[in-house]
Design a protein around this motif. Sequence first.
Motif, PDB file in Angstrom:
ATOM      1  N   MET A   1      41.541 -16.727 -59.143  1.00 57.50           N
ATOM      2  CA  MET A   1      40.890 -17.198 -57.997  1.00 57.50           C
ATOM      3  C   MET A   1      40.721 -16.325 -56.687  1.00 57.50           C
ATOM      4  SD  MET A   1      42.617 -20.267 -55.270  1.00 57.50           S
ATOM      5  CE  MET A   1      41.644 -21.056 -53.859  1.00 57.50           C
ATOM      6  N   THR A   2      39.368 -16.157 -56.238  1.00 54.93           N
ATOM      7  CA  THR A   2      38.799 -15.135 -55.357  1.00 54.93           C
ATOM      8  C   THR A   2      39.155 -15.590 -53.808  1.00 54.93           C
ATOM      9  OG1 THR A   2      36.762 -16.293 -54.983  1.00 54.93           O
ATOM     10  CG2 THR A   2      36.824 -14.615 -56.768  1.00 54.93           C
ATOM     11  N   SER A   3      39.656 -14.546 -53.034  1.00 51.26           N
ATOM     12  CA  SER A   3      40.016 -15.082 -51.739  1.00 51.26           C
ATOM     13  C   SER A   3      38.918 -15.115 -50.607  1.00 51.26           C
ATOM     14  CB  SER A   3      40.784 -13.352 -51.220  1.00 51.26           C
ATOM     15  OG  SER A   3      39.782 -12.513 -51.151  1.00 51.26           O
ATOM     16  N   PRO A   4      38.993 -15.900 -49.920  1.00 54.47           N
ATOM     17  CA  PRO A   4      37.883 -16.263 -48.855  1.00 54.47           C
ATOM     18  C   PRO A   4      37.371 -15.329 -48.119  1.00 54.47           C
ATOM     19  CG  PRO A   4      39.848 -17.009 -48.087  1.00 54.47           C
ATOM     20  CD  PRO A   4      40.114 -16.591 -49.328  1.00 54.47           C
ATOM     21  N   PRO A   5      36.154 -15.196 -47.945  1.00 60.88           N
ATOM     22  CA  PRO A   5      35.396 -14.258 -47.282  1.00 60.88           C
ATOM     23  C   PRO A   5      35.935 -14.046 -45.721  1.00 60.88           C
ATOM     24  CG  PRO A   5      33.982 -15.879 -47.377  1.00 60.88           C
ATOM     25  CD  PRO A   5      34.938 -16.335 -48.304  1.00 60.88           C
ATOM     26  N   PRO A   6      36.056 -12.834 -45.205  1.00 61.54           N
ATOM     27  CA  PRO A   6      36.544 -12.744 -43.772  1.00 61.54           C
ATOM     28  C   PRO A   6      35.657 -13.235 -43.039  1.00 61.54           C
ATOM     29  CG  PRO A   6      35.600 -10.414 -44.481  1.00 61.54           C
ATOM     30  CD  PRO A   6      35.716 -11.560 -45.736  1.00 61.54           C
ATOM     31  N   PRO A   7      36.078 -14.266 -41.807  1.00 60.24           N
ATOM     32  CA  PRO A   7      35.251 -14.863 -41.039  1.00 60.24           C
ATOM     33  C   PRO A   7      34.296 -13.913 -40.129  1.00 60.24           C
ATOM     34  CG  PRO A   7      37.531 -14.395 -39.826  1.00 60.24           C
ATOM     35  CD  PRO A   7      37.517 -14.101 -41.391  1.00 60.24           C
ATOM     36  N   SER A   8      32.878 -14.276 -39.981  1.00 65.92           N
ATOM     37  CA  SER A   8      32.085 -13.441 -39.307  1.00 65.92           C
ATOM     38  C   SER A   8      32.449 -13.020 -37.982  1.00 65.92           C
ATOM     39  CB  SER A   8      30.822 -14.342 -39.353  1.00 65.92           C
ATOM     40  OG  SER A   8      30.810 -15.527 -38.512  1.00 65.92           O
ATOM     41  N   LEU A   9      31.934 -12.108 -37.389  1.00 67.15           N
ATOM     42  CA  LEU A   9      32.311 -11.554 -35.854  1.00 67.15           C
ATOM     43  C   LEU A   9      31.495 -12.266 -35.022  1.00 67.15           C
ATOM     44  CD1 LEU A   9      33.080  -7.786 -36.697  1.00 67.15           C
ATOM     45  CD2 LEU A   9      35.032  -9.537 -36.149  1.00 67.15           C
ATOM     46  N   ASP A  10      31.898 -12.811 -33.785  1.00 64.61           N
ATOM     47  CA  ASP A  10      31.225 -13.162 -32.571  1.00 64.61           C
ATOM     48  C   ASP A  10      30.808 -11.567 -31.969  1.00 64.61           C
ATOM     49  OD1 ASP A  10      30.346 -14.162 -30.460  1.00 64.61           O
ATOM     50  OD2 ASP A  10      31.749 -15.640 -30.126  1.00 64.61           O
ATOM     51  N   TRP A  11      29.812 -11.073 -32.172  1.00 69.48           N
ATOM     52  CA  TRP A  11      29.473  -9.759 -31.651  1.00 69.48           C
ATOM     53  C   TRP A  11      29.387 -10.261 -30.015  1.00 69.48           C
ATOM     54  CZ3 TRP A  11      30.613  -5.616 -33.790  1.00 69.48           C
ATOM     55  CH2 TRP A  11      30.469  -5.467 -35.412  1.00 69.48           C
ATOM     56  N   PHE A  12      28.640 -11.161 -29.442  1.00 67.70           N
ATOM     57  CA  PHE A  12      28.747 -11.352 -27.963  1.00 67.70           C
ATOM     58  C   PHE A  12      29.887 -11.243 -27.276  1.00 67.70           C
ATOM     59  CE2 PHE A  12      28.503 -14.006 -24.512  1.00 67.70           C
ATOM     60  CZ  PHE A  12      27.478 -13.388 -23.700  1.00 67.70           C
ATOM     61  N   THR A  13      30.834 -12.010 -27.985  1.00 67.88           N
ATOM     62  CA  THR A  13      32.095 -12.233 -27.359  1.00 67.88           C
ATOM     63  C   THR A  13      32.908 -10.701 -27.250  1.00 67.88           C
ATOM     64  OG1 THR A  13      32.668 -14.336 -27.885  1.00 67.88           O
ATOM     65  CG2 THR A  13      34.536 -13.260 -27.417  1.00 67.88           C
ATOM     66  N   LEU A  14      32.813 -10.029 -28.615  1.00 65.34           N
ATOM     67  CA  LEU A  14      33.558  -8.890 -28.917  1.00 65.34           C
ATOM     68  C   LEU A  14      32.889  -7.786 -27.847  1.00 65.34           C
ATOM     69  CD1 LEU A  14      34.277  -7.284 -32.289  1.00 65.34           C
ATOM     70  CD2 LEU A  14      33.192  -6.048 -30.301  1.00 65.34           C
ATOM     71  N   THR A  15      31.450  -7.584 -27.824  1.00 63.96           N
ATOM     72  CA  THR A  15      30.937  -6.697 -26.787  1.00 63.96           C
ATOM     73  C   THR A  15      31.289  -6.759 -25.352  1.00 63.96           C
ATOM     74  OG1 THR A  15      29.039  -6.554 -28.541  1.00 63.96           O
ATOM     75  CG2 THR A  15      28.770  -5.714 -26.242  1.00 63.96           C
ATOM     76  N   MET A  16      31.048  -8.409 -24.940  1.00 62.59           N
ATOM     77  CA  MET A  16      31.671  -8.662 -23.581  1.00 62.59           C
ATOM     78  C   MET A  16      33.008  -8.131 -23.322  1.00 62.59           C
ATOM     79  SD  MET A  16      31.295 -12.355 -21.837  1.00 62.59           S
ATOM     80  CE  MET A  16      32.680 -13.124 -23.049  1.00 62.59           C
ATOM     81  N   GLY A  17      33.816  -8.452 -24.175  1.00 65.11           N
ATOM     82  CA  GLY A  17      35.173  -7.980 -24.021  1.00 65.11           C
ATOM     83  C   GLY A  17      35.501  -6.511 -23.908  1.00 65.11           C
ATOM     84  N   LEU A  18      34.623  -5.821 -25.004  1.00 66.50           N
ATOM     85  CA  LEU A  18      35.101  -4.352 -25.003  1.00 66.50           C
ATOM     86  C   LEU A  18      34.344  -3.772 -23.630  1.00 66.50           C
ATOM     87  CD1 LEU A  18      35.818  -1.778 -26.515  1.00 66.50           C
ATOM     88  CD2 LEU A  18      33.465  -1.740 -27.534  1.00 66.50           C
ATOM     89  N   PHE A  19      33.260  -4.052 -23.161  1.00 61.40           N
ATOM     90  CA  PHE A  19      32.521  -3.524 -22.028  1.00 61.40           C
ATOM     91  C   PHE A  19      33.044  -3.930 -20.733  1.00 61.40           C
ATOM     92  CE2 PHE A  19      29.596  -2.453 -25.406  1.00 61.40           C
ATOM     93  CZ  PHE A  19      29.462  -0.960 -25.032  1.00 61.40           C
ATOM     94  N   GLY A  20      33.404  -5.338 -20.793  1.00 62.16           N
ATOM     95  CA  GLY A  20      33.933  -5.873 -19.636  1.00 62.16           C
ATOM     96  C   GLY A  20      35.325  -5.211 -19.344  1.00 62.16           C
ATOM     97  N   GLY A  21      36.166  -4.979 -20.371  1.00 67.13           N
ATOM     98  CA  GLY A  21      37.493  -4.425 -20.258  1.00 67.13           C
ATOM     99  C   GLY A  21      37.354  -2.832 -19.797  1.00 67.13           C
ATOM    100  N   LEU A  22      36.243  -2.260 -20.444  1.00 67.21           N
ATOM    101  CA  LEU A  22      36.105  -1.027 -19.958  1.00 67.21           C
ATOM    102  C   LEU A  22      35.516  -0.675 -18.393  1.00 67.21           C
ATOM    103  CD1 LEU A  22      35.524   2.098 -20.815  1.00 67.21           C
ATOM    104  CD2 LEU A  22      33.257   1.462 -21.229  1.00 67.21           C
ATOM    105  N   ALA A  23      34.644  -1.753 -17.794  1.00 65.26           N
ATOM    106  CA  ALA A  23      34.411  -1.814 -16.801  1.00 65.26           C
ATOM    107  C   ALA A  23      35.630  -2.219 -15.570  1.00 65.26           C
ATOM    108  CB  ALA A  23      33.345  -2.729 -16.228  1.00 65.26           C
ATOM    109  N   LEU A  24      36.411  -2.923 -16.115  1.00 69.98           N
ATOM    110  CA  LEU A  24      37.689  -3.350 -15.337  1.00 69.98           C
ATOM    111  C   LEU A  24      38.475  -2.010 -15.202  1.00 69.98           C
ATOM    112  CD1 LEU A  24      38.793  -6.807 -16.452  1.00 69.98           C
ATOM    113  CD2 LEU A  24      38.257  -6.000 -14.164  1.00 69.98           C
ATOM    114  N   PHE A  25      38.835  -1.197 -16.423  1.00 71.99           N
ATOM    115  CA  PHE A  25      39.402   0.042 -16.404  1.00 71.99           C
ATOM    116  C   PHE A  25      38.911   1.043 -15.519  1.00 71.99           C
ATOM    117  CE2 PHE A  25      40.127   4.331 -18.340  1.00 71.99           C
ATOM    118  CZ  PHE A  25      41.504   4.150 -18.879  1.00 71.99           C
TER     119      PHE A  25
END
Length: 570
Positions: A1-25
């Motif tokens: 039995m094959t393992s399910p594929p990993p969920p797709s990334l929400d690039w908008f949320t990820l980018t927003m969190g990364l650069f928003g966090g960097l801005a706060l930092f």
Amino acid sequence: MTSPPPPSLDWFTLTMGLFGGLALFLYGLDQLSEGLKQAAGNSLKTLLARLTSNRFLGALTGAVVTGILNSSSVTSVLVVGFVTAGVMSLAQSVAVIMGANIGSTVTAQLLAFNLSAYALLPVAVGFFMLFAGKRATLRYWGMIVMGLGLVFYGMGVMSEAMKPLRSHEPFVQALARMENPLLGILGGALFTGLVQSSAATVGLAIALAGEGLLTLPAGIALALGANIGTCVTALLAALGKPAEAVRAAAVHVGFNVVGVIVWLPFIGLLSRLAVAISPESAGLGGMEKLAAEVPRQVANANTLFNVINTCLFIGFTGWFARTATKLVPSREKEEPSVTPKFLDAAALSVPAVALEQVRQELGRLGGIVRTMLVELPEALTPLSSEALPEVERRAKDAAELEIAILDFLGRIRQGNLTQDESDTHISLMTSATHLRTIAEIIGDDLVGLVRTAAEKPSLQIDRTAIRELYVKVQRSVDLAVRVVHQDAPAADTVLAMSQGVRQCADELMSRLATSFNASNPDGPTTLRLQTSFANSLRQIFSLAKRIAKSLPAPETIETTNSKPKKNTEK
């Protein structure tokens, strides 16, 4: 039995969190640095100027000042100002810059504690102190506390945003390539050059390591690159500056680049040293173990790199200074130069340093005025035709330099000043205008009177009495220029000269009245000429006395928390 594929990334949320966090930092880091500079900038400036008598003490002072101010670039600005002013030699500045690299690792050590879960508490406390505090000192500490909280909160936001990348194979492979030292160093240098903050690069590396995404060798490579990338700030700040500033920047670049090259073959050794002095997380394995241990190891490796480099190269400060001097030769000096020599826009972020630069530039302005008085004939003695135009040219130089000083003072005023800094700002501004006015009186009024006397050599001028008054006024201007450099005894001497100058002027007027001969055709002209000369000299002395009154005493300027006593004498 094959393992399910990993969920797709929400690039908008990820980018927003990364650069928003960097801005706060970055914003938190800016608030933290600004609060520290306002609270302690003046006292740390004094500490840095005094405790650099030898290279070891200079390195220690550079480390302490940078660790407290949380910015090696601010320390570099201080050093450049001191070297330009002749307070510190270039060789001494090398040791301070080496120490500054050690002090810059304090931020990374704090970030490795991973206090993001509690970050909103200092944000709330700092916000209340900043907006509810009535005293300036309390507000500055509010900036410090809130900035520290925002730094940790921004780290937490970045870390949370990057969690989905754990299962994203392309990103994991890209980070794995960072274990190649050259790629990691290049990536760290480029990112640091873009964001103008080595702390941000090391903070991002720690955040990645905290999610188990970054190995220790890759984190060390990024940190080494950050040490090179931070030199971009020094290079940009030195553009268009005097040779001394460019040399200090060259030393910063040379030391950091040479240090990275030396350690390039020994990154494995540095990794083992960092692991040896860092705590272990028992009972963990795999990615969890990496996430728990690597952040502290990266911070420790960064500190070890800079400490060992300083120990290795502290004996070569003279060599670094000589090399920088050869690479950046002295520029031909123009005498007099109307281009500001000490005013550096990079110092505007630290008002105490910027005001000290204004004080140095005022000394230059005062030097021009003193030279004019030396070149001008002291008793209406005829001069060659070349001498008077030279005095007039210096008056124009003084006017241009005063405009540059006032413009710089206006830019300082746009920042947050303490009460002491505000009082010093006002006194320096008034002193600049007084010195320019003296230059205008010499260049316009006195030069014109000397020309008139030269055109009529038959005039019977009492040069002995005029010379006596001239010498007294010239001495008062010399002392006033020393007052600009915070010479309190000179200020007292100028004020004590009032009675003597007044008596000398009165005696001159009495002699002129006694010797006036209405039957002599040149009598009225002679009287008007000598009276106008004496009145101009009295105006110059009055301005010198105002300079002596306007500047606070040195001890009140250096005491950050005390308000200078106002001089109410009119």
